[in-house]
Design a protein around this motif. Sequence first.
Motif, PDB file in Angstrom:
ATOM      1  N   ALA A 162       0.809  -1.218   0.000  1.00  0.00           N
ATOM      2  CA  ALA A 162       0.000   0.000   0.000  1.00  0.00           C
ATOM      3  C   ALA A 162       0.839   1.264   0.000  1.00  0.00           C
ATOM      4  CB  ALA A 162      -0.938  -0.006   1.201  1.00  0.00           C
ATOM      5  N   TYR A 163       2.130   1.179   0.331  1.00  0.00           N
ATOM      6  CA  TYR A 163       2.960   2.370   0.460  1.00  0.00           C
ATOM      7  C   TYR A 163       4.176   2.341  -0.461  1.00  0.00           C
ATOM      8  CZ  TYR A 163       0.069   2.497   4.607  1.00  0.00           C
ATOM      9  OH  TYR A 163      -1.017   2.475   5.460  1.00  0.00           O
ATOM     10  N   LEU A 164       4.173   1.436  -1.426  1.00  0.00           N
ATOM     11  CA  LEU A 164       5.287   1.351  -2.364  1.00  0.00           C
ATOM     12  C   LEU A 164       5.312   2.572  -3.279  1.00  0.00           C
ATOM     13  CD1 LEU A 164       5.131  -2.395  -3.492  1.00  0.00           C
ATOM     14  CD2 LEU A 164       6.732  -1.370  -1.871  1.00  0.00           C
ATOM     15  N   SER A 165       6.492   2.981  -3.666  1.00  0.00           N
ATOM     16  CA  SER A 165       6.636   4.001  -4.697  1.00  0.00           C
ATOM     17  C   SER A 165       6.445   3.339  -6.067  1.00  0.00           C
ATOM     18  CB  SER A 165       8.013   4.641  -4.611  1.00  0.00           C
ATOM     19  OG  SER A 165       9.028   3.681  -4.881  1.00  0.00           O
ATOM     20  N   PRO A 166       6.143   4.119  -7.114  1.00  0.00           N
ATOM     21  CA  PRO A 166       5.984   3.515  -8.445  1.00  0.00           C
ATOM     22  C   PRO A 166       7.220   2.732  -8.885  1.00  0.00           C
ATOM     23  CG  PRO A 166       5.112   5.750  -8.446  1.00  0.00           C
ATOM     24  CD  PRO A 166       5.790   5.552  -7.125  1.00  0.00           C
ATOM     25  N   GLU A 167       8.404   3.235  -8.573  1.00  0.00           N
ATOM     26  CA  GLU A 167       9.606   2.507  -8.995  1.00  0.00           C
ATOM     27  C   GLU A 167       9.767   1.210  -8.212  1.00  0.00           C
ATOM     28  OE1 GLU A 167      10.899   6.146  -6.494  1.00  0.00           O
ATOM     29  OE2 GLU A 167       9.415   5.629  -8.020  1.00  0.00           O
ATOM     30  N   TYR A 181       8.109   9.415  -1.396  1.00  0.00           N
ATOM     31  CA  TYR A 181       6.799   9.024  -1.916  1.00  0.00           C
ATOM     32  C   TYR A 181       5.995   8.302  -0.847  1.00  0.00           C
ATOM     33  CZ  TYR A 181       3.284   7.090  -5.115  1.00  0.00           C
ATOM     34  OH  TYR A 181       2.092   6.760  -5.740  1.00  0.00           O
ATOM     35  N   SER A 182       6.630   7.334  -0.172  1.00  0.00           N
ATOM     36  CA  SER A 182       5.915   6.579   0.861  1.00  0.00           C
ATOM     37  C   SER A 182       5.481   7.489   1.996  1.00  0.00           C
ATOM     38  CB  SER A 182       6.813   5.454   1.388  1.00  0.00           C
ATOM     39  OG  SER A 182       7.176   4.562   0.351  1.00  0.00           O
ATOM     40  N   LEU A 183       6.336   8.428   2.383  1.00  0.00           N
ATOM     41  CA  LEU A 183       5.960   9.368   3.432  1.00  0.00           C
ATOM     42  C   LEU A 183       4.794  10.242   2.978  1.00  0.00           C
ATOM     43  CD1 LEU A 183       6.419  10.657   6.193  1.00  0.00           C
ATOM     44  CD2 LEU A 183       8.176  12.113   5.165  1.00  0.00           C
ATOM     45  N   GLY A 184       4.769  10.621   1.712  1.00  0.00           N
ATOM     46  CA  GLY A 184       3.638  11.387   1.199  1.00  0.00           C
ATOM     47  C   GLY A 184       2.334  10.616   1.306  1.00  0.00           C
ATOM     48  N   LEU A 185       2.372   9.300   1.024  1.00  0.00           N
ATOM     49  CA  LEU A 185       1.160   8.488   1.168  1.00  0.00           C
ATOM     50  C   LEU A 185       0.746   8.380   2.630  1.00  0.00           C
ATOM     51  CD1 LEU A 185       1.675   5.520  -1.356  1.00  0.00           C
ATOM     52  CD2 LEU A 185       0.342   7.619  -1.646  1.00  0.00           C
ATOM     53  N   VAL A 186       1.714   8.354   3.541  1.00  0.00           N
ATOM     54  CA  VAL A 186       1.380   8.303   4.967  1.00  0.00           C
ATOM     55  C   VAL A 186       0.693   9.596   5.394  1.00  0.00           C
ATOM     56  CG1 VAL A 186       2.358   8.225   7.289  1.00  0.00           C
ATOM     57  CG2 VAL A 186       3.177   6.632   5.554  1.00  0.00           C
ATOM     58  N   LEU A 187       1.224  10.743   4.977  1.00  0.00           N
ATOM     59  CA  LEU A 187       0.589  12.017   5.305  1.00  0.00           C
ATOM     60  C   LEU A 187      -0.820  12.087   4.733  1.00  0.00           C
ATOM     61  CD1 LEU A 187       3.525  14.552   4.703  1.00  0.00           C
ATOM     62  CD2 LEU A 187       2.843  13.450   6.841  1.00  0.00           C
ATOM     63  N   PRO A 235      10.609  10.273  -9.784  1.00  0.00           N
ATOM     64  CA  PRO A 235      11.408  10.547  -8.579  1.00  0.00           C
ATOM     65  C   PRO A 235      12.121  11.900  -8.632  1.00  0.00           C
ATOM     66  CG  PRO A 235      11.748   8.287  -9.328  1.00  0.00           C
ATOM     67  CD  PRO A 235      10.954   8.982 -10.392  1.00  0.00           C
ATOM     68  N   SER A 236      12.527  12.317  -9.830  1.00  0.00           N
ATOM     69  CA  SER A 236      13.260  13.581  -9.947  1.00  0.00           C
ATOM     70  C   SER A 236      12.408  14.797  -9.609  1.00  0.00           C
ATOM     71  CB  SER A 236      13.813  13.733 -11.370  1.00  0.00           C
ATOM     72  OG  SER A 236      12.755  13.709 -12.318  1.00  0.00           O
ATOM     73  N   GLU A 237      11.073  14.647  -9.629  1.00  0.00           N
ATOM     74  CA  GLU A 237      10.178  15.762  -9.332  1.00  0.00           C
ATOM     75  C   GLU A 237       9.792  15.843  -7.861  1.00  0.00           C
ATOM     76  OE1 GLU A 237       6.844  15.362 -11.893  1.00  0.00           O
ATOM     77  OE2 GLU A 237       7.969  15.774 -13.736  1.00  0.00           O
ATOM     78  N   ARG A 238      10.263  14.935  -7.061  1.00  0.00           N
ATOM     79  CA  ARG A 238       9.926  14.938  -5.637  1.00  0.00           C
ATOM     80  C   ARG A 238      10.952  15.752  -4.856  1.00  0.00           C
ATOM     81  NH1 ARG A 238       9.595   8.450  -5.754  1.00  0.00           N
ATOM     82  NH2 ARG A 238       8.073   8.295  -7.460  1.00  0.00           N
ATOM     83  N   PRO A 239      10.520  16.435  -3.799  1.00  0.00           N
ATOM     84  CA  PRO A 239      11.469  17.204  -2.990  1.00  0.00           C
ATOM     85  C   PRO A 239      12.335  16.290  -2.141  1.00  0.00           C
ATOM     86  CG  PRO A 239       9.292  17.276  -2.000  1.00  0.00           C
ATOM     87  CD  PRO A 239       9.123  16.567  -3.316  1.00  0.00           C
ATOM     88  N   SER A 240      13.442  16.818  -1.663  1.00  0.00           N
ATOM     89  CA  SER A 240      14.306  16.060  -0.761  1.00  0.00           C
ATOM     90  C   SER A 240      13.695  16.024   0.637  1.00  0.00           C
ATOM     91  CB  SER A 240      15.702  16.706  -0.698  1.00  0.00           C
ATOM     92  OG  SER A 240      15.614  17.998  -0.120  1.00  0.00           O
ATOM     93  N   ALA A 241      14.228  15.161   1.466  1.00  0.00           N
ATOM     94  CA  ALA A 241      13.737  15.083   2.845  1.00  0.00           C
ATOM     95  C   ALA A 241      13.992  16.386   3.597  1.00  0.00           C
ATOM     96  CB  ALA A 241      14.417  13.910   3.566  1.00  0.00           C
ATOM     97  N   THR A 242      15.101  17.038   3.299  1.00  0.00           N
ATOM     98  CA  THR A 242      15.399  18.320   3.952  1.00  0.00           C
ATOM     99  C   THR A 242      14.374  19.376   3.569  1.00  0.00           C
ATOM    100  OG1 THR A 242      17.756  17.774   3.955  1.00  0.00           O
ATOM    101  CG2 THR A 242      17.157  20.086   4.261  1.00  0.00           C
ATOM    102  N   ALA A 243      13.986  19.419   2.284  1.00  0.00           N
ATOM    103  CA  ALA A 243      12.990  20.392   1.842  1.00  0.00           C
ATOM    104  C   ALA A 243      11.625  20.107   2.465  1.00  0.00           C
ATOM    105  CB  ALA A 243      12.896  20.376   0.314  1.00  0.00           C
TER     106      ALA A 243
END
Length: 383
Positions: A162-167, A181-187, A235-243
């Motif tokens: 349920a929390y896998l990224s597309p890749e 990506y997985s953290l985004g699905l959790v939020l 993946p290249s369009e996702r922000p970093s964890a710091t951002a």
Amino acid sequence: MATVYTARDMNLGRSVALKLFDPRLADADELRRQDAEIELLASLNHPGLVTLFDAGADNRIPGEPRPFLTMELVDGEDLRDRLRRSPVTLEELAVIGAGLADALAYVHSLGIIHRDIKPANILLAPVRAGDPLRPKLTDFGIARIIDGTRLTATGTMVGTAAYLSPEQARGSDIGPASDIYSLGLVLLECVKREIEYPGNAVESAVARLHRQPAVPEHLGPEWTQLIRAMTAALPSERPSATAVEAALRSAVASPVSTPGLPAGMDTQVLPAPPARPPQLPGTGDGNGTLRMDPPLPGGASGHTGPPRPGRPPAPSRWPARLRRTGRRTRIAVALAGVALLGAISAGAIALSVPEAPAVVVPYPAVTGSLGEHLKQLQENVQP
């Protein structure tokens, strides 16, 4: 994969969490995975991660070694149980998300991917009564080092469907963006209180390859934009964890709990006041009136009108002012100068010859008004 018990450390007298791996999974690949988890957890030190205290193996049963981990006991519930019990407010979600993003930024900087971000692996540790819960990320059992030795076969899926990224769903190479990506699905699940991609492993994995997550519009543009960016297909369009952490930290400080800078709180650059020459105290206008600059509007400290023409330094303005004054004024200035010189001379004589009697210096005979002033001056400076 393993069972977790609450245990008692008899040497240090503290409660710990004991993770005992299942011996039925102790084949060669699984043992390597368990060893990798032990080495990985032993190298991590971050308040957003569960701390590893000890590791070993239970060899009491021949041929069935049972590796174990002794870890920090988090006396709280996980995020999955919390969602079942009550909703998570945006204020709480900002705190939880920022803490998780901070932990991910730390492990990503070490070249580590968690690969299994889900509510059940997010523990909520109470700090003090009334304070927000502190999230702690656990279960690095299927993590691997970026570009390191793979512990899984190529083309296989590892993680919770349920929390896998597309890749991950495609069995492709993954990087830190997969955890984002997985953290985004959790939020998103915390907001909607339902799993975005339910179903069995195949259904859930295929669904994310055909549609983007549906983010509710009522969250506002900031939250919507952040979650959509975290769950971007590429993946290249996702922000970093710091951002992500920076955006969620600003949400904690925002009155409306939205990621980004609070409205109306942009830094403003105020214009510097123009440089003005120093003003001598007691400067007059030649008529005995003290001249002062007009007050500035609104109590400001700078001139807001058109630029003033440059003025010469104060000493160079005195000859011009004297030329503009009348004859009486010039005489008064001359008398003041004579008086000052006389006073200085008398003081010097008194200091240098204390025993000698005072000598009155005769002034030349001057007629008229000026002579009267000199006579009064001579009488005033006598000892």
